[in-house]
Motif scaffolding. Sequence first.
Motif, PDB file in Angstrom:
ATOM      1  N   ILE A   1       7.818  -5.184 -22.966  1.00 52.14           N
ATOM      2  CA  ILE A   1       8.007  -4.748 -22.050  1.00 52.14           C
ATOM      3  C   ILE A   1       6.745  -4.491 -21.268  1.00 52.14           C
ATOM      4  O   ILE A   1       5.809  -3.543 -21.084  1.00 52.14           O
ATOM      5  N   ARG A   2       6.968  -5.255 -20.290  1.00 52.66           N
ATOM      6  CA  ARG A   2       5.221  -5.097 -18.487  1.00 52.66           C
ATOM      7  C   ARG A   2       5.947  -4.979 -17.324  1.00 52.66           C
ATOM      8  O   ARG A   2       7.307  -5.019 -16.935  1.00 52.66           O
ATOM      9  N   ALA A   3       5.419  -3.878 -17.252  1.00 58.05           N
ATOM     10  CA  ALA A   3       5.056  -3.442 -15.342  1.00 58.05           C
ATOM     11  C   ALA A   3       4.224  -3.840 -14.288  1.00 58.05           C
ATOM     12  O   ALA A   3       3.139  -2.527 -15.091  1.00 58.05           O
ATOM     13  N   ASN A   4       3.991  -5.076 -14.117  1.00 57.20           N
ATOM     14  CA  ASN A   4       2.965  -5.295 -13.018  1.00 57.20           C
ATOM     15  C   ASN A   4       3.670  -5.647 -12.233  1.00 57.20           C
ATOM     16  O   ASN A   4       3.969  -6.177 -11.323  1.00 57.20           O
ATOM     17  N   HIS A   5       2.746  -4.887 -10.850  1.00 54.43           N
ATOM     18  CA  HIS A   5       2.551  -4.044  -9.853  1.00 54.43           C
ATOM     19  C   HIS A   5       1.607  -5.771  -9.067  1.00 54.43           C
ATOM     20  O   HIS A   5       1.183  -4.902  -7.829  1.00 54.43           O
ATOM     21  N   LEU A   6       1.390  -6.178  -9.697  1.00 52.11           N
ATOM     22  CA  LEU A   6      -0.104  -6.666  -8.904  1.00 52.11           C
ATOM     23  C   LEU A   6       0.372  -8.502  -8.851  1.00 52.11           C
ATOM     24  O   LEU A   6       0.054  -9.309  -8.672  1.00 52.11           O
ATOM     25  N   ASP A   7       1.875  -8.627  -9.459  1.00 55.45           N
ATOM     26  CA  ASP A   7       2.173 -10.114  -9.460  1.00 55.45           C
ATOM     27  C   ASP A   7       3.101 -10.342  -8.115  1.00 55.45           C
ATOM     28  O   ASP A   7       3.891  -9.789  -7.873  1.00 55.45           O
ATOM     29  N   PRO A   8       2.377 -11.608  -7.405  1.00 53.35           N
ATOM     30  CA  PRO A   8       2.940 -11.800  -5.748  1.00 53.35           C
ATOM     31  C   PRO A   8       4.171 -12.572  -5.973  1.00 53.35           C
ATOM     32  O   PRO A   8       4.972 -12.454  -5.603  1.00 53.35           O
TER      33      PRO A   8
ATOM     34  N   ASP B   1       3.119   5.445  -3.241  1.00 55.90           N
ATOM     35  CA  ASP B   1       4.528   6.758  -3.257  1.00 55.90           C
ATOM     36  C   ASP B   1       4.505   6.521  -5.235  1.00 55.90           C
ATOM     37  O   ASP B   1       4.898   7.523  -5.334  1.00 55.90           O
ATOM     38  N   LEU B   2       4.318   5.453  -5.618  1.00 56.64           N
ATOM     39  CA  LEU B   2       4.488   5.373  -7.285  1.00 56.64           C
ATOM     40  C   LEU B   2       3.520   6.228  -7.750  1.00 56.64           C
ATOM     41  O   LEU B   2       3.113   6.429  -9.203  1.00 56.64           O
ATOM     42  N   ALA B   3       2.385   6.442  -7.404  1.00 60.14           N
ATOM     43  CA  ALA B   3       0.803   7.248  -7.828  1.00 60.14           C
ATOM     44  C   ALA B   3       1.322   8.417  -7.953  1.00 60.14           C
ATOM     45  O   ALA B   3       0.529   8.997  -9.115  1.00 60.14           O
ATOM     46  N   GLN B   4       2.562   8.566  -7.635  1.00 59.86           N
ATOM     47  CA  GLN B   4       3.014   9.947  -8.075  1.00 59.86           C
ATOM     48  C   GLN B   4       3.419  10.223  -9.586  1.00 59.86           C
ATOM     49  O   GLN B   4       3.145  11.880  -9.885  1.00 59.86           O
ATOM     50  N   TYR B   5       3.331   9.061 -10.016  1.00 57.16           N
ATOM     51  CA  TYR B   5       3.743   9.178 -11.312  1.00 57.16           C
ATOM     52  C   TYR B   5       3.574   8.811 -12.454  1.00 57.16           C
ATOM     53  O   TYR B   5       2.193   8.066 -11.733  1.00 57.16           O
ATOM     54  N   ALA B   6       2.293  10.325 -13.141  1.00 55.29           N
ATOM     55  CA  ALA B   6       1.849   9.334 -14.082  1.00 55.29           C
ATOM     56  C   ALA B   6       1.156   8.439 -15.226  1.00 55.29           C
ATOM     57  O   ALA B   6       0.694   7.675 -15.151  1.00 55.29           O
ATOM     58  N   GLY B   7       3.224   8.131 -15.215  1.00 56.18           N
ATOM     59  CA  GLY B   7       3.378   6.802 -15.582  1.00 56.18           C
ATOM     60  C   GLY B   7       3.658   5.785 -15.386  1.00 56.18           C
ATOM     61  O   GLY B   7       3.797   4.078 -15.805  1.00 56.18           O
TER      62      GLY B   7
ATOM     63  N   GLU C   1       0.829  -1.425   0.341  1.00 55.08           N
ATOM     64  CA  GLU C   1      -0.582   0.243  -0.059  1.00 55.08           C
ATOM     65  C   GLU C   1       0.909   1.002  -0.389  1.00 55.08           C
ATOM     66  O   GLU C   1       0.465   1.728  -0.766  1.00 55.08           O
ATOM     67  N   GLY C   2       2.198   1.642   0.384  1.00 57.95           N
ATOM     68  CA  GLY C   2       2.746   2.283   0.566  1.00 57.95           C
ATOM     69  C   GLY C   2       3.175   2.659  -0.796  1.00 57.95           C
ATOM     70  O   GLY C   2       3.773   3.623  -0.744  1.00 57.95           O
ATOM     71  N   LEU C   3       4.101   1.556  -1.249  1.00 58.69           N
ATOM     72  CA  LEU C   3       4.726   1.859  -2.622  1.00 58.69           C
ATOM     73  C   LEU C   3       3.312   1.373  -3.747  1.00 58.69           C
ATOM     74  O   LEU C   3       3.904   2.863  -4.380  1.00 58.69           O
ATOM     75  N   ARG C   4       2.523   1.694  -3.404  1.00 58.23           N
ATOM     76  CA  ARG C   4       1.170   2.178  -4.817  1.00 58.23           C
ATOM     77  C   ARG C   4       0.874   3.801  -4.875  1.00 58.23           C
ATOM     78  O   ARG C   4       1.550   4.273  -5.307  1.00 58.23           O
TER      79      ARG C   4
ATOM     80  N   GLY D   1      -5.002   6.293  -8.686  1.00 61.13           N
ATOM     81  CA  GLY D   1      -4.428   6.414  -9.086  1.00 61.13           C
ATOM     82  C   GLY D   1      -3.120   5.952  -9.833  1.00 61.13           C
ATOM     83  O   GLY D   1      -2.352   6.382 -10.238  1.00 61.13           O
ATOM     84  N   PHE D   2      -2.689   4.865  -9.060  1.00 64.46           N
ATOM     85  CA  PHE D   2      -1.900   3.976  -9.635  1.00 64.46           C
ATOM     86  C   PHE D   2      -1.589   3.051 -10.864  1.00 64.46           C
ATOM     87  O   PHE D   2      -2.229   2.131 -10.936  1.00 64.46           O
TER      88      PHE D   2
END
Length: 357
Positions: free
Chosen positions: A256-263, A197-203, A192-195, A238-239
């Motif tokens: 290229i992938r970025a998956n921040h839901l992958d345990p 933090d990263l939500a500040q980046y539009a990308g 939750e904390g990382l989400r 917003g993330f």
Amino acid sequence: MTTPRRTFLAASCAAASSALLAPHVSAMVTGKRIRVGQIGTAHAHASGKLAAMRQQEDLFEVVGVVEPDEARRAAMQKSKAYQGVTFLTEQQLLETPGLAAVAVETAVADLVPTAMRCLAAGKHIHLDKPAGVSLPQCVAMHQLADQNGLTIQMGYMLRYNPAFITLFEMVRDGWLGDITELTGAMSKLASEGLRKDLAQYAGGGMFELSCHLIDAMVTVLGRPDKVTAHNRGTRDDGFLDNQMAVFDYPTAIATIRANHLDPFGFPHRHFNVVGQSGAYHINPLEPPQAKLALDRPRGKYAKGTHALKFERPTGRYDAEFQDLAKVIRGEKQLAWDSKHDIAVHEAVLLASGMPTQ
């Protein structure tokens, strides 16, 4: 978001990389420890980069760290990572006699403006990733460095990963033949904390994390002709937590992938390159393991599939600072020039669905 090859970038790269000057070498660093400092402690890699410089005492003398935020500076002074460090103002650091280079480790939004001030003061810089949120500002930064004969070393850590070094050499020597396919993934399960933090980046995570893979992709294939971004946010915070980008090349397609839901994100991280004569698969990325497949003998490798083993690096960032020391001393030029870094930043922004104008 789909964007064709841009005349803006072509012109900017030409201006930024024309007649590359020889690296600025101070007589004060020849044969002696290189005086360096760090500006910022907010970047995720800040403490690790400082540790890498401090531990290599034969190469570097860390004269001080700048942290303008009072509350953050007070917290850092109590932390183990910054124990024994001298905290300075930015002016004090940049005016330190013999200072040759600065590691810029601020929040992402402040990276490029801070780098510009360091370059204006005549310092080489190690700039953490990604290179801000503006392509024109990134171009201007590289123009200033090239005009003044200074080096910008971007903090894309996979450049010095032994599995990637081997890949780059094999591609350069033509072992894999014409490249037709490239895939990569940089995933994790975001807390939750990382989400937040990263939500500040539009990308989203593509911008902040998968930029490492995009840098490696551009090293292998060059600047893409077209970038198509696929961005998803599964919550209302917003993330962008599930992303993929497609990069079109004349004879290759890269994803290229970025998956921040992958345990199981860390063991799933990979970088795979397929050519008409062979293939190279890195999984996991850290510590690296790789498989090489060849349709004919190459070097010491027979036709067929091989599992490659690599020595574990002494530190995650040691090799990049060892390389920077050689550049500062005039022993070599950095392998990644301004044209490359500008192409990477454009690709990162487009892949993240962010504007490039």
